[in-house]
Motif scaffolding. Sequence first.
Motif, short mmCIF file in Angstrom:
data_model
loop_
_atom_site.label_atom_id
_atom_site.label_comp_id
_atom_site.label_asym_id
_atom_site.label_seq_id
_atom_site.Cartn_x
_atom_site.Cartn_y
_atom_site.Cartn_z
N ILE A 164 112.52 -117.62 25.65
CA ILE A 164 112.12 -118.82 26.41
C ILE A 164 113.23 -119.86 26.42
O ILE A 164 113.00 -121.01 26.81
N THR A 165 114.43 -119.48 26.00
CA THR A 165 115.56 -120.41 25.94
C THR A 165 116.67 -119.94 26.87
O THR A 165 117.12 -118.80 26.77
N GLY A 166 117.11 -120.83 27.77
CA GLY A 166 118.18 -120.50 28.69
C GLY A 166 117.72 -120.60 30.14
O GLY A 166 116.53 -120.78 30.42
N PRO A 167 118.66 -120.50 31.09
CA PRO A 167 118.32 -120.57 32.51
C PRO A 167 117.36 -119.47 32.93
O PRO A 167 117.35 -118.37 32.37
N ALA A 168 116.55 -119.77 33.94
CA ALA A 168 115.60 -118.79 34.47
C ALA A 168 116.34 -117.63 35.13
O ALA A 168 117.51 -117.75 35.53
N ALA A 169 115.66 -116.51 35.24
CA ALA A 169 116.24 -115.33 35.88
C ALA A 169 116.72 -115.69 37.28
O ALA A 169 116.04 -116.38 38.04
N GLY A 170 117.93 -115.21 37.62
CA GLY A 170 118.51 -115.48 38.92
C GLY A 170 119.38 -116.72 38.98
O GLY A 170 120.14 -116.91 39.94
N GLU A 171 119.29 -117.57 37.95
CA GLU A 171 120.13 -118.77 37.91
C GLU A 171 121.45 -118.46 37.21
O GLU A 171 121.52 -117.53 36.41
N PRO A 172 122.51 -119.23 37.50
CA PRO A 172 123.79 -119.01 36.82
C PRO A 172 123.63 -119.08 35.30
O PRO A 172 122.96 -119.98 34.79
N GLY A 173 124.23 -118.13 34.59
CA GLY A 173 124.14 -118.11 33.14
C GLY A 173 122.83 -117.59 32.59
O GLY A 173 122.55 -117.73 31.40
N ALA A 174 122.01 -116.99 33.44
CA ALA A 174 120.71 -116.50 33.00
C ALA A 174 120.87 -115.43 31.93
O ALA A 174 121.84 -114.68 31.91
N GLY A 175 119.90 -115.34 31.06
CA GLY A 175 119.92 -114.38 29.97
C GLY A 175 119.49 -115.05 28.69
O GLY A 175 119.46 -116.29 28.60
N PRO A 176 119.15 -114.29 27.68
CA PRO A 176 118.67 -114.88 26.43
C PRO A 176 119.74 -115.72 25.74
O PRO A 176 120.90 -115.34 25.71
N GLN A 177 119.32 -116.85 25.19
CA GLN A 177 120.24 -117.73 24.47
C GLN A 177 119.59 -118.23 23.20
O GLN A 177 118.39 -118.52 23.17
N LYS A 178 120.40 -118.35 22.17
CA LYS A 178 119.91 -118.96 20.94
C LYS A 178 120.04 -120.47 21.04
O LYS A 178 120.80 -120.99 21.86
N VAL A 179 119.31 -121.17 20.20
CA VAL A 179 119.45 -122.61 20.10
C VAL A 179 120.77 -122.93 19.40
O VAL A 179 121.25 -122.15 18.56
N GLY A 180 121.37 -124.07 19.72
CA GLY A 180 122.70 -124.39 19.21
C GLY A 180 122.76 -124.77 17.75
O GLY A 180 123.84 -125.01 17.21
N VAL A 181 121.62 -124.87 17.08
CA VAL A 181 121.54 -125.11 15.64
C VAL A 181 120.70 -123.98 15.05
O VAL A 181 119.84 -123.42 15.74
N ALA A 182 120.92 -123.64 13.78
CA ALA A 182 120.11 -122.61 13.12
C ALA A 182 118.72 -123.17 12.86
O ALA A 182 118.30 -123.41 11.73
N VAL A 183 117.99 -123.38 13.94
CA VAL A 183 116.74 -124.12 13.89
C VAL A 183 115.66 -123.39 13.10
O VAL A 183 114.82 -124.02 12.44
N THR A 184 115.67 -122.06 13.10
CA THR A 184 114.67 -121.33 12.32
C THR A 184 114.91 -121.53 10.83
O THR A 184 113.96 -121.70 10.06
N ASP A 185 116.16 -121.53 10.41
CA ASP A 185 116.48 -121.82 9.01
C ASP A 185 116.01 -123.22 8.63
O ASP A 185 115.42 -123.43 7.56
N VAL A 186 116.30 -124.19 9.48
CA VAL A 186 115.93 -125.57 9.18
C VAL A 186 114.41 -125.71 9.10
O VAL A 186 113.87 -126.32 8.16
N MET A 187 113.70 -125.13 10.07
CA MET A 187 112.24 -125.21 10.04
C MET A 187 111.68 -124.49 8.82
O MET A 187 110.70 -124.96 8.21
#
Length: 414
Positions: A164-187
Motif C-alpha cells: 500500500i506504499t508507492g505510486p498506483a499501478a500505471g503511474e511513474p515509479g509504480a511498484g512496491p516501496q518501503k517506508v523511508g525509515v525502519a518504521v516497523t522496528d520503531v513501532m
Amino acid sequence: MTAVSTPQGALSHLKVLDLSRILAGPWAGQLLADLGAETFKVERPGTGDDTRAWGPPFVKDAEGEALDAAYFLCANRNKKSLAIDFTRPEGQVLIRALAAECDVLIENFKVGGLAAYGLDYESLREANSGLIYCSITGFGQTGPYAARPGYDFLIQGMGGLMSITGPAAGEPGAGPQKVGVAVTDVMTGLYATVGVLAALAHRERTGEGQHIDVALLDVQVAALANQAANYLVGGIAPGRMGNAHPNIVPYQDFPTADGHMIVAVGNDAQFVRLCTELGASQIALDARFAANRDRIAHREALASELSRYTAARSSAHWIAALEAAGVPCGPINTIDQVFDDPQVRSRGMRFDLPHRGGTVPLVANPLRFSASPVRYHTAPPELGAHTRDVLGSVLGVSLQQMDALTRAHVIPIE
C-alpha cells in the motif's frame, strides 16, 4: 538547545538490562532510559552493537577521528555500555547476576538463542521472579516462522505495508516501496515499551514478573490500522494509491507553481472552504463532490479539477491562505527543512549532549511531562565505557576479579 538538569524521571527507581542490538530493542531501551530507568547496554567486546559501524556518517572526536555511526546515536542515549562476552561461562555468570538485580531485560536474539547460555527467561526467573523479560524477534516465539531471522525491510514486505506504499499501478515509479525509515522496528520498540510498562503495573499488584513476546510481523499487521479494517470489512485488499487516502478525499499532495503542497481535508465544511479559497466555489457545488462518499467515487476527477487551481500559485501563497481559512495543509519538507521549522525549533526537537567529540546532536523524546520530565544525562556511550564501574557498584566485583575477567577475555582492558 542544550540539555539541562531536571528532576528524576518517572522510572528512576528501575534498572533495565538491554541485551538487544540494531533498532527495535535499543529503541525500547532508550525510551525507558529517557524516562529515568538506569539502563545497562550489554555489547560484544571489540565490536559492540552492529550499528556502531553502520556509517557514514560517523561522529568524530576533537582530532577528526571517526567514532560511532550516526545510526547508533539515534537509539542509545542515556545508557551505560558494558562490554561482556557472555559466550564464555564467566560472562554468563555476570549477566545472570545483573539480571537478578534488574527489573527489566530486553533481548532480540533468535528464538532459543540465549537458552544455550542459561540466559533465557525460565533460567533467569529462578533468581528473580519479578523480572520482566521482553523478547523481540521477527516472527515471535511460536508459529511456523519462529526460527526465521526478521528485518524491518523484510517485514514491511511480508506485513503488507509495501503493498500500500508507492505510486498506483500505471503511474511513474509504480511498484512496491518501503517506508523511508525502519518504521516497523520503531513501532516494535514502542509496543515493547508499552508491554514492559503494563507488565510492571501487573508486578506492582501481584509481585510476579513475566515473559513478553513481541514480533515485528505481529506489530506490522496490527499497525495496518484502517487499511486492515478496510480489508476485513470490505473484503477487498487495498492497493497502492500514492499520496492519496483510501477513506478521505481530498487528502493528498497537489501541484503548485513551485512544487507541491499537502491538503488534508477532513470534513465537508473544510472542503467548501478549500474550494472558496482556491477561487473555485463551483467545485463545492458540484453534486459529484458534495460529500466525502461522493468525492471518493470521483476522486480522479476532483483531483484534476483542484490541481488546475493549485498549480497557479506558489506553495507558500496557498499554505498561508488555506491556513488562514482553516483548511489543514502544509509543505513537504526535506529533513534539513524539518529541523529549521520554527515549530520544531520551538519544541526543542534537536538538542546537544557532551561527547568525546565535543558535543553530539540528537533528536529529542517527544513526550512532555508536567511532573516527571524526560532527562538527557548522557550521550550514547562509547563501547564498554561503564563496564568496570557497573560491575563494581552493582555486583560488588573487585578490581582483582575484574583483572582476572580481562585476562580471560570476558571484559575488555580498561
